[in-house]
Design a protein around this motif. Structure first.
Motif, short mmCIF file in Angstrom:
data_model
loop_
_atom_site.label_atom_id
_atom_site.label_comp_id
_atom_site.label_asym_id
_atom_site.label_seq_id
_atom_site.Cartn_x
_atom_site.Cartn_y
_atom_site.Cartn_z
N THR A 254 0.90 -1.31 -0.02
CA THR A 254 -0.20 0.12 -0.14
C THR A 254 0.75 1.19 -0.01
O THR A 254 0.45 2.13 -0.70
N ARG B 70 2.40 -1.79 -9.41
CA ARG B 70 1.16 -2.06 -9.71
C ARG B 70 0.75 -3.47 -9.57
O ARG B 70 -0.38 -3.80 -9.04
N THR B 71 1.61 -4.29 -10.23
CA THR B 71 1.30 -5.73 -10.16
C THR B 71 1.21 -6.17 -8.85
O THR B 71 0.65 -7.00 -8.46
N ILE C 227 0.61 -4.64 -6.03
CA ILE C 227 -0.47 -4.15 -5.37
C ILE C 227 -1.84 -4.94 -5.76
O ILE C 227 -2.46 -5.33 -4.88
N LYS C 228 -1.95 -5.35 -7.02
CA LYS C 228 -3.16 -6.03 -7.46
C LYS C 228 -2.80 -7.48 -6.70
O LYS C 228 -4.09 -8.06 -6.24
N LYS C 229 -1.74 -8.15 -6.69
CA LYS C 229 -1.50 -9.25 -6.02
C LYS C 229 -1.98 -9.42 -4.53
O LYS C 229 -2.64 -10.34 -3.98
N ASP C 230 -1.61 -8.01 -3.89
CA ASP C 230 -1.90 -8.16 -2.31
C ASP C 230 -3.61 -8.18 -2.29
O ASP C 230 -4.15 -9.09 -1.39
N PHE C 231 -4.13 -7.70 -3.21
CA PHE C 231 -5.70 -7.72 -3.15
C PHE C 231 -6.10 -9.30 -3.55
O PHE C 231 -7.07 -9.86 -2.68
N GLU C 232 -5.40 -9.62 -4.59
CA GLU C 232 -5.81 -11.11 -4.64
C GLU C 232 -5.49 -12.12 -4.05
O GLU C 232 -6.51 -13.06 -3.49
N THR D 183 -5.47 2.74 -4.64
CA THR D 183 -5.09 1.37 -4.98
C THR D 183 -6.33 0.74 -5.61
O THR D 183 -5.90 -0.33 -6.29
N ALA E 7 -5.71 -1.66 -9.20
CA ALA E 7 -5.87 -2.75 -9.02
C ALA E 7 -7.13 -3.27 -9.99
O ALA E 7 -7.37 -4.51 -10.14
N LEU F 140 -10.38 -2.83 -9.21
CA LEU F 140 -11.52 -3.21 -8.42
C LEU F 140 -12.52 -2.34 -8.23
O LEU F 140 -12.35 -0.95 -8.58
#
Length: 495
Positions: free
Chosen positions: A306, A388-389, A391-396, A438, A442, A444
Motif C-alpha cells: 500500500t 502496480r502488479t 498491489i493487485k496481487k495483495d488484493f488477490e 489502490t 488493481a 477493483l
C-alpha cells in the motif's frame, strides 16, 4: 409537489410509475433548482430545451407502459463525457467550444434507458485534481459549510460538479469518472454515495481520456439503491472499447437484501496512517462495529505494498496523460493560439499548449513526459508498473483467503476550504487520494458511503472495496452499512 428535485432515483421512479408525478414536473423542479444555484457553479452547460424534450418523450413512454428503470429521471452529466451537439470541454480552455458529433456510450445508454440530461457538470481540468480548483469554468463550491463559518469549501475532485449538484438536489443523480478516487472522494466530501465499478464494467468510449488504464465511469447518487439502479443502466459490453468486459449485467437493485451474515470484511492495517484525524479513526471503528452487528465477520488483513501506491499512481497516471493529451496541439484537436508573424510550427505548438492547458495539467504532462523519456522509462515507468502488479496481487491474496469486502476510510479528512491547499506543496493535495488510488491500480470496484459527520458538521464517508465483477455483492454490503449508519444529514441551504 414543489420539492420533487429532492427525491432520489428510486422514489421518483415509483412516483412516475404510479402516475403521481410526471417527468416534465420533475425536470422543471430540477431546472428551477439549477437556476437558483449559480453560487455553487456546478452546472456549466445547461440544456433545458433538450431536457424538456426528453422529459416529454419519457412521459409518453411511461403512459405506454414501456418504461425502463431510468425513464423520466433527470440527471447531470460530467463534462468529460462527449454529448452530441452539446459542449464537451473536459473543463479545459484548449477544448473551448468543442461540440462533438457523437455521444459517449455511457450517456447514450442512459438516454436509451429514458434518463433526462439536464446539462453538463463542472470538474477539474481533464479530471486532474482533488478539489475542483483546476477548472477553466472556475471553482465548484460544496453546498456544505463548517458550522456557522461562511468559508467556501471544496466539493472534492475531479467530479466536484457532479457531487455538489447531487448533494444540493439540483439533479437526482449524476455521472462521474474515477481515475484515482474522483468519484469516491467527492462523494465523501458532500455526503452522497459514489461507486467506481470494476475496470471494464462501463465503456470508456466517448469519455475524454486522462489515464486509459485507470479511468472508469460510475454513478453519483443520493443512496446505495439509487447507485444500483443507475449503475445497471450505465454498464454493458461495448465493442468500441477494447477494454470493455463482455459480461452479463446483473440486476443490481434486486441484490440489495441487506443480509450480510457470514460475510468476511477485511480491515487493512496499512490504512492506519500516521496523523490520521481521530474522527476518521473513530468512524472507521464504528463502521466495522456496524457491519459486525449486521452479522459480518471482521478480520484484520495486510496489503503490504500500500505505501507504494501513491508514488506508483503519480508515475503511471501522468505518463498515460502525457500520451493521451499529446493530440491537443492546435492542429488535429483543440483551440489554436494566435501566432505572431514569423512563428513556425514549433511556436504554434508551444503557444497553443501553454495557453490551452492550466498549471496542474501542464505539471502532470511534464512529469509524464519525463518518466517516459529515454533513460528514465525503466527507472520510473516500468518500475511503477511492477509495483502496480504487486498491489493487485495483495488484493488477490486477500480475496483468496475468503474476504468478501474491505472496509477503509474514503478520505483522510472532511472537505477543506477552497484555496487552503492550492498554495501548499502539490504533494499535499495528492495525499487526498491515499485511500482510493489502490483500487484503480488493481482495477477493483469501490464505493463511498456517507457514514457520519465531524465535529464541524461536515460529512465523512467510508469506503468498501469489493472483489472484481462483484458490484452486486459490494452494493449489498454498502446497503447494510448505509442502513446501520442511518446518515440523513443535508447541507443547510445558503445559496
Amino acid at each position: 409537489m414543489s420539492e420533487l428535485n429532492t427525491l432520489g432515483l428510486g422514489e421518483a421512479r415509483d412516483l412516475l410509475r404510479k402516475g403521481e408525478a410526471t417527468s416534465v414536473e420533475l425536470t422543471e423542479a430540477c431546472l428551477k433548482a439549477i437556476e437558483d444555484a449559480g453560487a455553487l457553479n456546478a452546472f456549466v452547460h445547461k440544456t433545458p430545451e433538450l431536457a424538456m424534450e426528453r422529459a416529454a418523450a419519457a412521459d409518453t413512454r411511461l403512459k405506454a407502459g414501456d418504461a425502463p428503470a431510468m425513464c423520466g429521471l433527470p440527471v447531470g452529466i460530467k463534462d468529460l463525457f462527449c454529448t452530441k451537439g452539446v459542449e464537451s470541454q473536459a473543463a479545459s480552455a484548449i477544448l473551448d467550444g468543442f461540440k462533438p458529433e457523437y455521444e459517449s456510450t455511457v450517456s447514450q445508454q442512459l438516454a436509451d434507458a429514458g434518463a433526462v440530461m439536464l446539462g453538463k457538470l463542472n470538474m477539474d481540468e481533464f479530471a486532474m485534481g482533488s478539489s475542483n480548483e483546476t477548472s477553466t469554468y472556475g471553482n465548484v463550491v460544496n453546498p456544505w459549510r463548517r458550522g456557522n463559518d461562511d468559508a467556501p469549501l471544496t466539493p472534492g475532485g475531479s467530479s466536484g460538479g457532479s457531487a455538489s449538484a447531487v448533494a444540493a438536489d439540483l439533479c437526482l443523480a449524476a455521472t462521474g469518472t474515477d481515475t484515482g478516487g474522483s468519484i469516491r472522494q467527492p462523494a465523501a466530501f458532500t455526503g452522497i454515495t459514489g461507486i467506481k465499478p470494476t475496470y471494464g464494467r462501463c465503456s470508456r468510449w466517448g469519455i475524454i481520456a486522462f489515464a486509459s488504464s485507470l479511468d472508469q465511469a460510475g454513478p453519483m447518487t443520493k443512496s446505495v439503491r439509487d447507485a444500483a439502479i443507475m449503475l445497471e443502466a450505465m454498464c454493458g459490453h461495448d465493442p468500441k472499447d477494447s477494454t470493455s468486459a463482455d459480461l452479463a449485467v446483473p440486476n443490481f437493485e434486486a441484490m440489495l437484501t441487506g443480509d450480510i451474515k457470514g460475510k468476511k470484511i477485511g480491515i487493512p492495517k496499512e490504512y492506519r496512517m500516521e496523523g490520521m484525524p481521530g474522527e476518521i479513526e473513530q468512524l472507521w471503528a464504528d463502521g466495522a462495529a456496524m457491519l459486525k452487528d449486521a452479522g459480518a465477520e471482521i478480520v484484520d488483513i495486510s496489503l503490504p505494498h500500500t505505501k507504494y501506491a501513491l508514488p506508483a499512481y503519480y508515475v503511471i497516471a501522468p505518463a498515460e496523460a502525457s500520451s493521451n493529451l499529446a493530440r491537443y496541439d492546435g492542429v488535429r484537436y483543440g483551440q489554436r493560439a494566435s501566432l505572431a508573424q514569423g512563428d513556425g510550427i514549433t511556436e504554434m505548438y508551444e503557444k497553443t499548449r501553454a495557453e490551452g492547458f492550466g498549471p496542474e495539467v501542464q505539471r502532470r504532462v511534464m512529469i509524464g513526459t519525463y518518466v517516459l523519456s529515454a533513460g528514465f522509462y525503466d527507472a520510473y515507468y516500468n518500475r511503477a508498473r511492477r509495483v502496480r502488479t504487486l498491489i493487485k496481487k495483495d488484493f488477490e491474496d486477500v480475496f483468496a483467503q475468503g474476504v468478501d469486502a474491505i472496509l477503509t476510510p474514503a478520505t483522510p479528512s472532511a472537505a477543506f476550504g477552497l484555496g487552503e491547499m492550492t498554495d501548499a506543496d502539490p504533494v499535499q493535495m495528492y495525499l487526498n487520494d491515499v485511500f482510493t488510488v489502490t483500487v484503480n491500480l488493481a482495477g477493483l470496484p469501490g464505493i463511498s458511503v456517507p457514514a457520519g459527520v465531524d465535529k464541524q458538521g461536515l460529512p465523512l464517508g467510508l469506503q468498501l472495496i469489493g472483489r472484481p465483477w462483484e458490484e452486486g455483492d459490494l452494493l449489498n454490503t454498502a446497503y447494510a452499512l448505509e442502513s446501520a449508519a442511518g446518515f440523513v444529514a443535508k447541507a443547510g441551504k445558503w445559496w
